[in-house]
Write a protein that holds these residues in place. Structure first.
Motif, PDB file in Angstrom:
ATOM      1  N   ARG A 115       4.601 -13.033 -15.657  1.00  0.00           N
ATOM      2  CA  ARG A 115       5.890 -12.414 -15.349  1.00  0.00           C
ATOM      3  C   ARG A 115       5.992 -11.882 -13.923  1.00  0.00           C
ATOM      4  NH1 ARG A 115       8.222  -8.812 -20.158  1.00  0.00           N
ATOM      5  NH2 ARG A 115      10.023  -9.066 -18.786  1.00  0.00           N
ATOM      6  N   ARG A 116       4.930 -12.029 -13.150  1.00  0.00           N
ATOM      7  CA  ARG A 116       4.949 -11.752 -11.708  1.00  0.00           C
ATOM      8  C   ARG A 116       5.215 -10.286 -11.344  1.00  0.00           C
ATOM      9  NH1 ARG A 116       5.713 -16.596  -8.575  1.00  0.00           N
ATOM     10  NH2 ARG A 116       6.090 -18.422  -9.890  1.00  0.00           N
ATOM     11  N   PHE A 117       4.834  -9.352 -12.195  1.00  0.00           N
ATOM     12  CA  PHE A 117       5.001  -7.941 -11.854  1.00  0.00           C
ATOM     13  C   PHE A 117       3.744  -7.342 -11.227  1.00  0.00           C
ATOM     14  CE2 PHE A 117       8.361  -8.260 -15.153  1.00  0.00           C
ATOM     15  CZ  PHE A 117       9.426  -7.812 -14.389  1.00  0.00           C
ATOM     16  N   GLY A 118       2.639  -8.068 -11.236  1.00  0.00           N
ATOM     17  CA  GLY A 118       1.402  -7.562 -10.653  1.00  0.00           C
ATOM     18  C   GLY A 118       1.498  -7.450  -9.143  1.00  0.00           C
ATOM     19  N   LYS A 119       0.696  -6.554  -8.581  1.00  0.00           N
ATOM     20  CA  LYS A 119       0.697  -6.334  -7.136  1.00  0.00           C
ATOM     21  C   LYS A 119      -0.711  -6.048  -6.638  1.00  0.00           C
ATOM     22  CE  LYS A 119       5.401  -4.440  -6.971  1.00  0.00           C
ATOM     23  NZ  LYS A 119       6.245  -3.283  -6.553  1.00  0.00           N
ATOM     24  N   MET A 120      -0.917  -6.305  -5.350  1.00  0.00           N
ATOM     25  CA  MET A 120      -2.163  -5.939  -4.682  1.00  0.00           C
ATOM     26  C   MET A 120      -1.829  -5.390  -3.299  1.00  0.00           C
ATOM     27  SD  MET A 120      -4.761  -9.115  -5.501  1.00  0.00           S
ATOM     28  CE  MET A 120      -4.985  -9.731  -7.173  1.00  0.00           C
ATOM     29  N   ALA A 121      -2.719  -4.567  -2.786  1.00  0.00           N
ATOM     30  CA  ALA A 121      -2.558  -4.051  -1.422  1.00  0.00           C
ATOM     31  C   ALA A 121      -3.910  -3.582  -0.909  1.00  0.00           C
ATOM     32  CB  ALA A 121      -1.555  -2.903  -1.379  1.00  0.00           C
ATOM     33  N   VAL A 122      -4.182  -3.857   0.355  1.00  0.00           N
ATOM     34  CA  VAL A 122      -5.370  -3.314   1.012  1.00  0.00           C
ATOM     35  C   VAL A 122      -4.931  -2.104   1.826  1.00  0.00           C
ATOM     36  CG1 VAL A 122      -7.191  -3.732   2.703  1.00  0.00           C
ATOM     37  CG2 VAL A 122      -6.552  -5.529   1.078  1.00  0.00           C
ATOM     38  N   VAL A 123      -5.565  -0.961   1.561  1.00  0.00           N
ATOM     39  CA  VAL A 123      -5.178   0.291   2.209  1.00  0.00           C
ATOM     40  C   VAL A 123      -6.424   1.044   2.658  1.00  0.00           C
ATOM     41  CG1 VAL A 123      -3.097   0.485   0.782  1.00  0.00           C
ATOM     42  CG2 VAL A 123      -5.209   1.612   0.038  1.00  0.00           C
ATOM     43  N   ARG A 124      -6.212   2.048   3.487  1.00  0.00           N
ATOM     44  CA  ARG A 124      -7.295   2.972   3.813  1.00  0.00           C
ATOM     45  C   ARG A 124      -7.564   3.836   2.583  1.00  0.00           C
ATOM     46  NH1 ARG A 124      -7.596   3.609   9.713  1.00  0.00           N
ATOM     47  NH2 ARG A 124      -6.064   2.194  10.638  1.00  0.00           N
ATOM     48  N   PRO A 125      -8.795   4.196   2.318  1.00  0.00           N
ATOM     49  CA  PRO A 125      -9.118   4.959   1.112  1.00  0.00           C
ATOM     50  C   PRO A 125      -8.271   6.222   0.981  1.00  0.00           C
ATOM     51  CG  PRO A 125     -11.122   4.193   2.155  1.00  0.00           C
ATOM     52  CD  PRO A 125     -10.008   3.868   3.105  1.00  0.00           C
ATOM     53  N   GLY A 126      -7.650   6.362  -0.158  1.00  0.00           N
ATOM     54  CA  GLY A 126      -6.868   7.555  -0.456  1.00  0.00           C
ATOM     55  C   GLY A 126      -5.479   7.594   0.136  1.00  0.00           C
ATOM     56  N   GLN A 127      -5.094   6.592   0.903  1.00  0.00           N
ATOM     57  CA  GLN A 127      -3.771   6.590   1.530  1.00  0.00           C
ATOM     58  C   GLN A 127      -2.817   5.743   0.688  1.00  0.00           C
ATOM     59  OE1 GLN A 127      -3.758   5.832   5.736  1.00  0.00           O
ATOM     60  NE2 GLN A 127      -5.315   7.367   6.162  1.00  0.00           N
ATOM     61  N   TYR A 128      -2.142   6.428  -0.233  1.00  0.00           N
ATOM     62  CA  TYR A 128      -1.326   5.746  -1.230  1.00  0.00           C
ATOM     63  C   TYR A 128       0.162   6.063  -1.083  1.00  0.00           C
ATOM     64  CZ  TYR A 128      -6.024   5.725  -3.264  1.00  0.00           C
ATOM     65  OH  TYR A 128      -7.374   5.592  -3.464  1.00  0.00           O
ATOM     66  N   ALA A 129       0.604   6.338   0.142  1.00  0.00           N
ATOM     67  CA  ALA A 129       1.998   6.719   0.346  1.00  0.00           C
ATOM     68  C   ALA A 129       2.960   5.632  -0.102  1.00  0.00           C
ATOM     69  CB  ALA A 129       2.244   7.059   1.817  1.00  0.00           C
ATOM     70  N   THR A 130       2.543   4.375  -0.009  1.00  0.00           N
ATOM     71  CA  THR A 130       3.412   3.275  -0.425  1.00  0.00           C
ATOM     72  C   THR A 130       3.345   3.018  -1.920  1.00  0.00           C
ATOM     73  OG1 THR A 130       1.688   1.642   0.027  1.00  0.00           O
ATOM     74  CG2 THR A 130       3.214   2.167   1.832  1.00  0.00           C
ATOM     75  N   MET A 131       2.508   3.784  -2.635  1.00  0.00           N
ATOM     76  CA  MET A 131       2.357   3.651  -4.090  1.00  0.00           C
ATOM     77  C   MET A 131       2.530   5.022  -4.728  1.00  0.00           C
ATOM     78  SD  MET A 131      -0.907   1.056  -4.036  1.00  0.00           S
ATOM     79  CE  MET A 131      -1.587   1.756  -2.521  1.00  0.00           C
ATOM     80  N   PRO A 132       3.775   5.491  -4.832  1.00  0.00           N
ATOM     81  CA  PRO A 132       4.015   6.876  -5.264  1.00  0.00           C
ATOM     82  C   PRO A 132       3.481   7.194  -6.659  1.00  0.00           C
ATOM     83  CG  PRO A 132       6.065   5.618  -5.182  1.00  0.00           C
ATOM     84  CD  PRO A 132       5.032   4.794  -4.494  1.00  0.00           C
ATOM     85  N   THR A 133       3.483   6.214  -7.562  1.00  0.00           N
ATOM     86  CA  THR A 133       2.944   6.481  -8.899  1.00  0.00           C
ATOM     87  C   THR A 133       1.463   6.806  -8.823  1.00  0.00           C
ATOM     88  OG1 THR A 133       4.575   5.034  -9.947  1.00  0.00           O
ATOM     89  CG2 THR A 133       2.607   5.568 -11.214  1.00  0.00           C
ATOM     90  N   LEU A 134       0.731   6.036  -8.041  1.00  0.00           N
ATOM     91  CA  LEU A 134      -0.702   6.287  -7.869  1.00  0.00           C
ATOM     92  C   LEU A 134      -0.942   7.601  -7.138  1.00  0.00           C
ATOM     93  CD1 LEU A 134      -3.655   5.428  -8.029  1.00  0.00           C
ATOM     94  CD2 LEU A 134      -3.295   3.997  -6.003  1.00  0.00           C
TER      95      LEU A 134
END
Length: 280
Positions: A115-134
């Motif tokens: 269903r194509r709802f999965g996502k991935m992202a490479v980020v600096r450790p602990g910097q989750y501003a683009t992932m508000p739920t996390l």
């Protein structure tokens, strides 16, 4: 789907395949969904952790011949964050729903997602501003960070309890299946608001009981079969569901017919006899 038990089972299963391996290639055709994955190439996977419904691969710079040089301004450590969405999972073989292929110096895993709802992202450790739920996620239900006293205080002012649980703020990793099962175990109606201390205490223990048992059972594989491990093994907790996906069947506790309603746009299963709304 998948929720904490399914994601934790996935982590446990793929960790031996990935820990210590160097990422050689990550192939996909959707950079808006799988962000900055090129930054993971040439990095060694030093660990796999989980936060709520998110998988987190810890990456460190690695010495490996034939791999691309990394930008000098990148930190030594990065994280590859994976959210499985509703139907995502890793497989040993590519299939018609393969969206990402992850190749390491030890082999290849394919990320399938019908269903194509999965996502991935490479980020600096602990910097989750683009992932508000996390970034705003509550404590893990099976750790000491999930405290009874704090949960009781917060539950006293909650709105409808099931949507509150699904928000991930009071506790992480609880989705549609395990919210329904936990509320049945605690004998609380999904639309109940402002839980009293006795209700909140029952729910706290129910969440820990249900989540712990589901993890040990390898999660729940539903009739659509979308959740399975990389080796094809299914979960077993669906055989212990008391209310989820059992509308029209008798309650295991009192025999009353299980009902299904829509609450906050989510299908919700409960026993109308065991889980009555308490007047506020």
């Amino acid at each position: 789907m998948p929720e904490l038990p399914e994601v934790e089972t996935t982590r446990r299963k793929i960790e031996p395949l990935l820990r210590g391996r160097v990422i050689e290639r990550i192939e996909h055709d959707a950079p808006h969904k799988y962000r900055d994955t090129h930054l993971a190439v040439g990095r060694r996977i030093t660990g796999l952790s989980r936060r709520g419904k998110y998988l987190m691969l810890q990456l460190a710079a690695a010495e490996a011949d034939g791999l691309p040089d990394l930008p000098d301004d990148l930190p030594h450590d990065l994280e590859l964050i994976v959210h499985l969405g509703m139907t995502g999972g890793f497989r040993l073989e590519a299939g018609k729903h393969t969206r990402v292929t992850l190749t390491t110096d030890g082999g290849t895993l394919h990320f399938d997602d019908a269903r194509r709802f999965g996502k991935m992202a490479v980020v600096r450790p602990g910097q989750y501003a683009t992932m508000p739920t996390l970034a705003g996620m509550g404590p893990e239900p099976l750790t000491g960070d999930f405290g009874l006293d704090d949960f009781v205080v917060r539950a006293a002012s909650c709105g409808a309890v099931k949507p509150w649980l699904l928000s991930q703020k009071p506790v992480s990793g609880v989705g549609n299946i395990y919210a329904d099962e936990s509320l049945w175990t605690a004998q609380i109606h999904p639309a109940q608001t402002r839980l009293n201390a006795a209700e909140a205490t029952r729910l706290y223990h129910a969440i820990r009981e249900v989540m712990g048992a589901a993890v040990e059972a390898g999660g729940s594989t539903l009739s659509d079969g979308t959740y399975a491990q990389h080796d094809g093994e299914a979960g077993a907790y669906q055989h212990r569901h008391h209310v989820y996906d059992r509308a029209g069947k008798p309650c295991d506790r009192c025999g009353t017919t299980i009902e299904k309603i829509v609450l906050a746009q989510r299908g919700t299963h409960f026993c109308p006899q065991c889980q009555k709304v308490r007047a506020i």
